[in-house]
Design a protein around this motif. Structure first.
Motif, short mmCIF file in Angstrom:
data_model
loop_
_atom_site.label_atom_id
_atom_site.label_comp_id
_atom_site.label_asym_id
_atom_site.label_seq_id
_atom_site.Cartn_x
_atom_site.Cartn_y
_atom_site.Cartn_z
N LEU A 1 0.81 -1.26 0.14
CA LEU A 1 0.10 0.05 -0.04
C LEU A 1 1.01 1.19 -0.03
CD1 LEU A 1 -2.83 1.13 -0.03
CD2 LEU A 1 -2.71 1.02 2.46
N SER A 2 1.91 1.33 0.87
CA SER A 2 2.66 2.30 1.11
C SER A 2 3.43 2.65 -0.52
CB SER A 2 3.81 2.11 2.03
OG SER A 2 3.20 2.12 3.34
N GLN A 3 4.13 1.45 -1.24
CA GLN A 3 4.78 1.85 -2.55
C GLN A 3 3.66 1.95 -3.53
OE1 GLN A 3 6.36 -2.35 -2.95
NE2 GLN A 3 8.04 -2.10 -1.72
N SER A 4 2.34 1.68 -3.37
CA SER A 4 1.45 2.19 -4.37
C SER A 4 1.20 3.52 -4.29
CB SER A 4 0.06 1.19 -4.33
OG SER A 4 -0.64 1.80 -5.09
N GLU A 5 1.02 4.18 -3.11
CA GLU A 5 0.59 5.57 -2.88
C GLU A 5 1.97 6.33 -3.00
OE1 GLU A 5 -0.36 6.01 1.11
OE2 GLU A 5 -2.53 5.17 0.64
N ALA A 6 3.10 5.88 -3.17
CA ALA A 6 4.36 6.28 -3.53
C ALA A 6 4.77 6.22 -4.98
CB ALA A 6 5.37 6.03 -2.65
N GLY A 7 4.09 5.44 -5.71
CA GLY A 7 4.28 5.04 -6.94
C GLY A 7 5.31 4.27 -7.41
N LEU A 8 5.75 3.53 -6.24
CA LEU A 8 6.94 2.49 -6.43
C LEU A 8 6.61 1.08 -6.70
CD1 LEU A 8 9.30 4.33 -3.59
CD2 LEU A 8 9.09 4.79 -6.10
N MET A 9 5.62 0.62 -6.44
CA MET A 9 5.01 -0.73 -6.85
C MET A 9 5.28 -1.34 -8.22
SD MET A 9 1.35 -2.73 -6.23
CE MET A 9 1.38 -2.19 -4.53
N PRO A 10 6.36 -2.48 -7.96
CA PRO A 10 6.58 -3.09 -9.17
C PRO A 10 5.44 -3.99 -9.71
CG PRO A 10 7.84 -4.15 -7.52
CD PRO A 10 7.19 -2.79 -7.05
N LEU A 11 5.43 -4.10 -11.04
CA LEU A 11 4.31 -4.81 -11.66
C LEU A 11 4.96 -5.88 -12.80
CD1 LEU A 11 1.18 -2.31 -12.16
CD2 LEU A 11 1.64 -4.04 -10.47
N ARG A 12 4.67 -6.96 -12.88
CA ARG A 12 5.25 -7.85 -13.81
C ARG A 12 4.02 -8.41 -14.50
NH1 ARG A 12 8.16 -8.47 -9.00
NH2 ARG A 12 10.39 -8.35 -9.31
N LYS A 13 3.88 -7.93 -15.42
CA LYS A 13 2.35 -8.37 -16.24
C LYS A 13 2.78 -9.54 -17.04
CE LYS A 13 -0.06 -3.61 -16.26
NZ LYS A 13 -0.50 -2.80 -17.20
N SER A 14 1.65 -10.24 -17.45
CA SER A 14 1.95 -11.48 -18.25
C SER A 14 0.54 -11.55 -18.49
CB SER A 14 2.09 -12.51 -17.67
OG SER A 14 1.69 -12.77 -16.70
N THR A 15 0.11 -12.63 -19.72
CA THR A 15 -1.32 -12.47 -20.30
C THR A 15 -1.63 -14.16 -19.84
OG1 THR A 15 -0.81 -11.12 -22.01
CG2 THR A 15 -2.75 -12.92 -22.19
N PHE A 16 -2.70 -14.14 -19.13
CA PHE A 16 -3.08 -15.43 -18.54
C PHE A 16 -4.69 -15.52 -18.63
CE2 PHE A 16 -2.50 -12.50 -15.24
CZ PHE A 16 -3.82 -12.59 -14.36
N THR A 17 -5.07 -16.90 -18.68
CA THR A 17 -6.80 -17.09 -18.70
C THR A 17 -7.22 -16.83 -17.28
OG1 THR A 17 -6.04 -18.73 -20.41
CG2 THR A 17 -8.45 -18.85 -19.37
#
Length: 781
Positions: free
Chosen positions: A622-638
């Motif tokens: 939550l803190s990283q999200s509010e600070a804009g630091l949350m890392p996302l590793r996106k992929s395509t899945f069903t």
């Protein structure tokens, strides 16, 4: 003694003779006296006859003496008859004139000498006003011997006045006849005269020109008719008919005048015992104007039918001759009122029955007052409020022919708009006066039109300065005294000029001598004016300085927090991992067999470590999200198998709570996201649904697609939340009001899920009602 009888007889005889003589004398004297009396009476009668006669005798003797009755003196304006003829001139406007006396004297002397009679007439002086006729001749010797002249004087004043009047009338008649003949000859219309035989006797020059003849004599000689034969009747026959009827005959027909067909009005006028007079009036232009007028009237009435204002016209008899459609609608009149020639009073009665006139106590008296509109000299205007809140403006326009034009305008909407406008103006004034900004409106010519109460206070000037709507130059001169730099007033002048003349928006900032700072903006208005807004930004400027300092502090704190989160991710997870690992080792018996109670304690430590690890990860994420630091590793899945795994992890809790979970959707739908973070977000929402649903409840998960978006709907029929509780749940954890601590609201689940979904570019929408369940909708791109 013997002689005594004889003597006595003689004496007796003498006495008898004397007596007889005395009687004869007496009888003769008596006869003479009677004849004298008769003569006097005759003389008096003759004298009276002469006095009363129409003529007065004037006897002129040879020596110039005159004899005449006193009546002659009255006729010539004298007090009495003079002794001589030359004295008939009384002077001072009385008697005869010297010339008249000389003429009369010559005539009298000629008559005395030659016995030739004479006649003359004289007008006596204005004192008597008589006209006298004198007829003189030689007097009979029995009347006056010695060559006297007898002049008979006659008063013919009345005859002379009548003769003078007749002469004047005859002269006027000759003049009038000449003028009439000249008028007829110069008349622009053809005129003619027929004798008793209906033949032309006289025509004027206009007649000659109309028939194309050379002269009037030729027209009379050839009997050239202007009017052609119409319906088998010639002009002479029509004239004979007028003579037989002894009434004029007027008709309208066509004739050739100067080689052009014209419409004329022909009149045959019988003259009693004289003949028939006729004249023809060219009405071609009048007929053309009548046709144009009829066309104009039709066009005008057609145009009036298109107006929204009701118009009706009444003739001199108060009968309706025209009413357009809006007039019918305003007064609810039936269609046939114009054709039936409805009167003005009947129209008001119909309108009263339909409730289209004001409520009046005495309708007949009120109607009579309205009827007086026809006699007015000027237009009259009234306002009629009706019972249905309709407001009519009535205008009565009298016509020169005694008629009336009535105009009815429905002003209900206008009055409503006017009331709305007044309300808006009052609202605008109240709004202006209660705004924080100081406002002023300037006209294009530069004078101040409108301002609010804060405007003079903002500039520190006396409000009375604005009462006279001063020009901008005068106002700026008063403002410049309160500025820290008086020359800076030119900035304000340029802003006002740009708003009013250049129609451009501009702004500026100025400092006052008392330390205040004002921001001003010039805005062009749609009506051509310009508005100047002034705002005191002293406090905001000071706050801006403080905010800049605080912003620098926050930036420094953000950098510290970034470093803190980077370190805490390791510092929190490492000890918890170690504790969890050691607890598992103890449970597995690596350190030796544990007692049942120690084993229970070790399992409790492992469970607590797992929950603490989860909460720490939630806080960090939550803190990283509010600070804009949350890392996302996106992929395509069903998506469906992905949700199935999440549900399977909660299967035991669902079974223990005796809940029903329905998962449905297309098995082939896929999404591009970070599986770990999306799983945490959906797990948090599912966890809230399980916790909020009582035993026997139902939870549904539906996968859908709308346009280019993927929707995941998680709904339950549990306890639900009120709007206040939902708002607190969405806030979760937030900074305290003093900025020094953390304030916990409801929990981290929903805020963390929202942050994770928004990090994927999606949205989370939650709807909940108390005791009706909760629905969470996840929308992913």
């Amino acid at each position: 003694m013997d002689s005594s009888p004889a003597l006595l007889a003689v004496i007796g005889l003498l006495l008898a003779l004397w007596t007889a003589g005395a009687v004869w004398v007496m009888l003769r004297a008596s006869g003479r006296e009677q004849r004298s009396i008769a003569s006097r009476k005759t003389a008096q009668r003759l004298s009276r006859l002469i006095e009363e006669g129409p003529a007065i005798p004037l006897l002129v003797r040879a020596d110039g003496r005159i004899e005449a009755p006193d009546r002659l003196a009255r006729w010539i304006g004298l007090e009495k008859v003079p002794e001589y003829l030359s004295e008939l001139a009384g002077g001072e406007g009385r008697g005869l004139t010297e010339a008249q006396i000389d003429t009369l004297t010559r005539n009298v002397r000629r008559t005395q000498k030659t016995a030739k009679p004479f006649r003359m007439a004289i007008n006596v002086s204005p004192a008597s006003g008589k006209s006298l006729a004198l007829q003189g001749s030689l007097a009979d010797p029995a009347v006056s011997p010695g060559g006297s002249a007898l002049v008979w004087v006659f008063d013919f004043s009345d005859s002379q006045a009548e003769l003078t009047q007749l002469r004047e009338e005859a002269a006027r008649a000759r003049e009038d006849f000449g003028a009439l003949v000249g008028l007829i000859e110069a008349a622009p219309m053809p005129m003619w005269f027929r004798g008793a035989d209906m033949q032309l006797r006289l025509v004027n020059q206009a007649y000659v020109a109309a028939v194309g003849a050379e002269s009037a004599d030729q027209v009379v000689a050839d009997q050239v008719e202007l009017v052609e034969t119409v319906n088998g009747r010639t002009a002479a026959e029509v004239a004979q008919q007028a003579a037989d009827r002894r009434q004029p005959i007027e008709r309208i027909l066509s004739a050739t005048i100067e080689r052009a067909r014209r419409t004329i009005r022909v009149t045959d006028l019988p003259l009693m015992g004289e003949g028939i007079a006729g004249y023809a009036v060219d009405i071609e232009e009048m007929e053309e104007q009548a046709r144009e007028f009829r066309a104009f009237r039709e066009a005008q009435r057609s145009m009036l039918d298109q107006l929204s204002i009701g118009v009706a016209q009444f003739d001199a008899g108060h009968r309706m001759t025209f009413a357009n459609q809006p007039f019918h609608r305003v007064f609810s009149l039936p269609p046939g009122v114009v054709n039936e020639r409805t009167s003005f009073g009947q129209m008001l009665l119909i309108a009263r029955e339909n409730g289209r006139i004001p409520e009046v106590r005495d309708f007949p008296a009120w109607r009579n007052e309205l009827t007086e509109w026809f006699q007015r000299d000027e237009p009259h205007e009234e306002a009629w409020p009706l019972s249905d809140s309709t407001h009519l403006r009535i205008v009565a326009q009298p016509l020169p022919d005694g008629g009336l034009v009535m105009i009815a305008e429905d002003r209900t909407e206008q009055l409503a708009l006017s009331a709305t406008r007044d309300t808006l103006l009052r609202t605008r004034t109240a709004t202006f006066d209660n705004l924080f900004e100081a406002l002023a409106v300037f006209a294009p010519d530069g004078h101040l039109e409108l301002w609010n109460r804060g405007f003079p206070g903002a500039w520190g000037i006396d409000p009375e300065v604005l009462d006279g709507h001063p020009q901008a130059e005068d106002l700026l001169q008063a403002i410049s005294r309160n500025l820290s730099d008086p020359a800076s007033v030119s900035q304000l002048n340029q802003v006002i000029r740009a708003a009013t003349l250049d129609r451009k928006k501009s702004n500026g900032r100025i400092e006052l001598a008392d330390g205040r700072t004002l921001d001003f903006t010039g805005v062009p208005l749609p009506d051509g004016n310009g508005m100047l807004t002034v705002l005191d930004v002293t406090a905001s400027q000071q706050a801006e300085v403080a905010l800049r300092e605080r912003n620098r502090a926050l930036e420094e704190a953000d950098a510290v927090m970034t470093r803190f989160l980077a370190n805490m991710s390791y510092e929190f997870r490492t000890p918890l991992t170690s504790i969890g690992g050691f607890a598992e080792l103890l449970t597995s018996g690596i350190a030796g067999e544990l007692s049942p109670q120690a084993t229970e304690y070790a399992q409790a430590i492992s469970l607590s470590v797992g929950k603490l690890t989860e909460q720490v990860e939630n806080v960090l994420d939550l803190s990283q999200s509010e600070a804009g630091l949350m890392p996302l590793r996106k992929s395509t899945f069903t998506l469906l198998p992905f949700l199935t795994k999440i549900v399977r992890k909660e299967e035991q809790r669902i079974h223990d709570g005796e809940l029903t979970l329905d998962l449905k959707g297309d098995a082939e739908k896929s999404v591009t996201a970070d599986p770990h973070q999306l799983r945490r977000a959906i797990s948090q929402l599912l966890d809230n649904a399980i916790n909020g649903t009582p035993r026997g409840g139902r939870i549904a998960i539906d996968i859908g697609r709308k346009r280019d978006e993927t929707r995941i709907v998680i709904s339950d029929n549990g306890r639900g939340m009120s709007q206040h509780e939902l708002a607190r749940a969405l806030e979760g954890i937030r900074m305290s009001s003093d900025g020094k601590g953390i304030e916990r609201r409801h929990g981290l689940g929903i805020p963390l899920a929202r942050q994770l979904i928004e990090a994927h570019g999606g949205t989370l929408e939650i709807r909940s009602r108390k005791n009706s369940g909760t629905t969470a909708t996840i929308t992913l791109p």
